[in-house]
Scaffold this active site. Structure first.
Site, PDB file in Angstrom:
ATOM      1  N   ASP A 103      35.836  67.763  36.277  1.00 18.59           N
ATOM      2  CA  ASP A 103      36.196  66.930  37.432  1.00 18.59           C
ATOM      3  C   ASP A 103      36.721  65.549  37.061  1.00 18.59           C
ATOM      4  O   ASP A 103      36.761  64.666  37.893  1.00 18.59           O
ATOM      5  CB  ASP A 103      34.996  66.801  38.372  1.00 18.59           C
ATOM      6  CG  ASP A 103      33.858  66.014  37.742  1.00 18.59           C
ATOM      7  OD1 ASP A 103      33.688  66.125  36.512  1.00 18.59           O
ATOM      8  OD2 ASP A 103      33.168  65.295  38.461  1.00 18.59           O
ATOM      9  N   GLU A 104      37.114  65.345  35.820  1.00 21.26           N
ATOM     10  CA  GLU A 104      37.643  64.045  35.418  1.00 21.26           C
ATOM     11  C   GLU A 104      38.812  64.254  34.477  1.00 21.26           C
ATOM     12  O   GLU A 104      38.794  65.167  33.657  1.00 21.26           O
ATOM     13  CB  GLU A 104      36.580  63.250  34.651  1.00 21.26           C
ATOM     14  CG  GLU A 104      35.632  62.473  35.508  1.00 21.26           C
ATOM     15  CD  GLU A 104      34.647  61.697  34.634  1.00 21.26           C
ATOM     16  OE1 GLU A 104      34.586  60.477  34.758  1.00 21.26           O
ATOM     17  OE2 GLU A 104      33.975  62.351  33.817  1.00 21.26           O
TER      18      GLU A 104
END
Lengths: 347, 371
Positions: free
Chosen positions: A94-95
């Site tokens: 998620d990054e």
């Protein structure tokens, strides 16, 4: 992404919306992988033992993680990134770091691009995202935490130095609990105090990372956004419901971990030379034992005998709650190629 | 059980076999020397279960018996004693050992000698007698080329091949290979086995060169008997790679060169080579050999030229300088011959002059250049 796993669960299951939820195992040995913002109000954090989380927030709802689903969404989000630039360096599911200096939409403002990407993620995926915009990866990462959740922060080139000077040392990306308390012992609590130290002082006490700290607080970081980061290790590990006390039980579990590792090695098509066995004891201290061999290997039948040797090499000092196997010195590293230029006899 | 023995003579015998002692023994009793007195002779053994060595000496003793004595303590005290007779008294009930010498006495607790693992007997064995000089030469010439790869245990030892015409010793780690053959020693039948490194190192340090060594072996063990020493070791189980198949037959490019000149030139040039590959380049043109090395990361480089006797096509070939140095160091002749075919195929290194009874062939795989 904000509270990524938890947000996905709340999105997919309307009943969970607005409620404190934790993704992770609820059992005795479970760990919180992600907590919704409702749960965070009660002091539930990721990586916290589930037992403690449940104590802090009695209404906490535990949800089993569905990694396949997170991966699917992660890919959806990544495909949005690729509409803007090919220089995307994923940091986790998620990054990601994006280098938008030259972008596909010819928008000179990184802040506007970030805003557009966040709106698109909200519209197309349905999740909130936060962004940090700055002159290098380190400052951007730190900036992304400032207006979380669902916000963004730009730190322009002329603000960087001042921003870093006022930043508490534990907010520095790469400074965890241990390094932070060590910094505190040296009287370093803010970026400003870090900046007052000489390079020699920092390298003496913090080793290689001392040089890194010296540079980043001066806004210097020359690490580029690398679209295909080279994997340095591949690992598989497992925490047990009950602590294991004999080597035979450990080997039984390591056997399963070995199968998983082999699967991952085959999938990523790499081989490695250093085999490390990780033991986390019941008192949470960790020990690693490793051995480097002359050949690159990836099959369980090759690495498992070494794992066995490492387990029997010394008696475990206590019962064990977690075991893991890691393979490093992978054959995708640059210098491994020059070594393989040495030809071998064909036996 | 009591006996008297000279401190230095005992120390000398113990040091000969102390190389067997392992630092990570599975059985605590293996940290001991086993002392056995039979017929007025004292036999002392050390073992790590894979390798066992026994040495024996004449002593003054009235009774027979056996006791295991802590090896490190005993070696330490003997090392610090001037030459003098020592009296050992062993209490058979509690295995206490007392050593009395000029200045005083020391006491330690041993183990029951009956608990010391027995050395395996050798059934259905073959036997051959070889001069110590041949064995120690063979070990010296081959041991350095053995591998350290846990995945190919057979390559961590030296392959011994006996035939009615000759005996041959082979070692290889897949990058380099040594074949050492003697025709002045033969066996009655044909047989072969793989000896592990540890017993070979022990033989190397215990052989004087002038003795005859009796070697007995079967499928699983080998026993070397010489002077007053018996060394028993387990053989490495497995099939040795077909080494003859990898020795290239057609090698039209032949370099003859002074060994020491070549060696010292490689030593100097390799200082500037890449620290992981140790790669050096040999360029052969006419009767000139140029050696060069570079380390691009540090902008280091070195070039040297040597005159040589070269017959063949002009060529450039890369080698790991460490391998070349090890090999040249293990040859004794003043001139050596390096035979090559292509930059991607093995180079053969051997003495220039033929020796009547001894044949040494060393093989080294090249490093690919321009990569």
């Amino acid at each position: 992404m904000d509270a990524f796993y938890a947000s996905v669960e709340q999105m997919d299951n309307p009943e969970l919306r607005g409620k404190p939820i934790a993704v992770g195992g609820s059992k005795e040995r479970g760990v919180v992988a992600a907590a919704s913002y409702e749960a965070r109000k009660f002091g539930v954090k990721s990586a916290m033992a589930s037992v403690i989380a449940a104590r802090r927030c009695p209404h906490l709802i535990f949800v089993k993680p569905r990694f396949e689903r997170y991966k699917e969404i992660s890919n959806q989000i990544r495909s949005i990134f690729f509409d803007y630039t090919d220089l995307v360096e994923p940091l986790s599911l998620d990054e990601a770091f994006l280098d938008v200096t030259n972008n596909k939409v010819n928008n000179p403002s990184a802040s506007l691009i970030a805003e557009e990407i966040r709106i698109r993620i909200k519209d197309e995926v349905g999740l909130n995202a936060s962004a940090g915009i700055s002159i290098n990866k380190f400052t951007a990462k730190v900036a992304s935490d400032i207006n979380k959740p669902n916000g963004q922060k730009t730190i322009g080139p002329d603000e960087v130095l001042k921003f870093l000077e006022n930043l508490p040392i534990n907010k520095f990306f790469g400074v965890g609990k241990v390094t932070a308390s060590k910094m505190h012992l040296h009287g370093i609590f803010t970026g400003k105090q870090l900046k007052e130290q000489t390079m020699g002082y920092l390298t003496r006490y913090f080793g290689k990372s001392g040089q890194h700290f010296y540079n980043i607080v001066r806004g210097i970081q020359n690490s580029e956004v690398q679209p295909d980061r080279i994997r340095k290790s591949i690992a598989a590990e497992r925490t047990f419901l009950k602590d294991l006390s004999t080597e035979d039980f450990m080997l039984e579990q390591l056997d399963k971990i070995g199968d998983e590792l082999e699967k991952r090695l085959i999938k990523s098509n790499v081989k490695g030379k250093t085999i490390t066995v990780k033991l986390k004891y019941s008192d949470f201290t960790t020990q690693t034992r490793s051995k480097t061999i002359a050949e690159f290997i990836h099959l369980k039948r090759d690495f498992f005998p070494i794992v066995k040797d490492l387990i029997y090499q010394e008696k475990p000092k206590d019962s064990v709650r977690l075991l893991g196997i890691t393979l490093t010195k992978l054959n995708n590293e640059a210098d491994s190629k020059s070594i393989s230029a040495q030809l071998k006899l064909d036996f | 059980m009591n006996f008297v023995i000279s401190s230095t003579s005992l120390l000398k015998h113990l040091q000969g076999i102390s190389g067997v002692l392992s630092t990570n023994n599975t059985l605590p009793i293996l940290d001991n020397f086993l002392f056995e007195i039979v017929d007025g002779r004292l036999a002392v053994s050390a073992s790590d279960l894979e390798t066992t060595m026994r040495t024996s000496m004449e002593i003054e003793a009235k009774e027979e018996g056996k006791i295991a004595i802590p090896a490190k303590l005993l070696l330490d005290v003997l090392k610090n004693l001037p030459d003098q007779p020592c009296t050992f008294s062993v209490n058979p009930d509690n295995f206490a050992v007392e050593i009395a010498y000029d200045n005083g006495k020391s006491k330690m607790v041993g183990y029951n000698g009956d608990d010391f693992p027995r050395t395996p007997g050798l059934e259905q064995s073959n036997s051959i007698t070889i001069s110590g000089e041949i064995i120690s030469n063979a070990i010296n010439k081959t041991l350095f080329a053995t591998g350290v790869d846990d995945l190919r245990p057979v390559m961590s030892g030296v392959f011994c091949e006996f035939s009615p015409e000759s005996i041959t010793f082979v070692a290889t780690d897949a990058h380099k290979l040594v074949r050492y053959t003697r025709t002045d020693s033969q066996a009655s039948g044909s047989s072969s086995f793989i000896l592990p490194k540890k017993p070979l190192n022990l033989l190397k340090s215990n052989l004087k060169g002038d003795e005859e060594v009796k070697l007995e072996y079967n499928d699983s063990n080998a026993v070397f008997t010489f002077n007053d020493v018996v060394l028993v070791c387990r053989l490495i189980d497995g099939k040795y790679p077909n080494y003859e198949a990898v020795i290239p037959k057609e090698n039209p490019n032949v370099l003859r060169i002074d060994r020491l000149q070549f060696l010292s030139s490689i030593k100097r040039v390799s200082i500037f080579s890449n620290k992981t590959t140790h790669q050096i380049k040999l360029k052969l043109a006419g009767s000139e050999l140029s050696l060069s090395a570079e380390d691009i990361d540090f902008s280091n480089e070195a070039n040297e030229r040597l005159t040589c006797n070269y017959a063949g096509d002009d060529m450039e070939i890369g080698f790991n300088s460490r391998f070349l140095m090890e090999m040249l160091n293990n040859l004794d002749t003043s001139e050596v011959r390096l035979e090559m075919s292509e930059p991607s195929r093995a180079g053969l290194l051997m003495p220039s002059e033929d020796n009547e009874h001894e044949d040494i062939l060393m093989l080294v795989m090249p490093v690919m250049l321009n990569r």
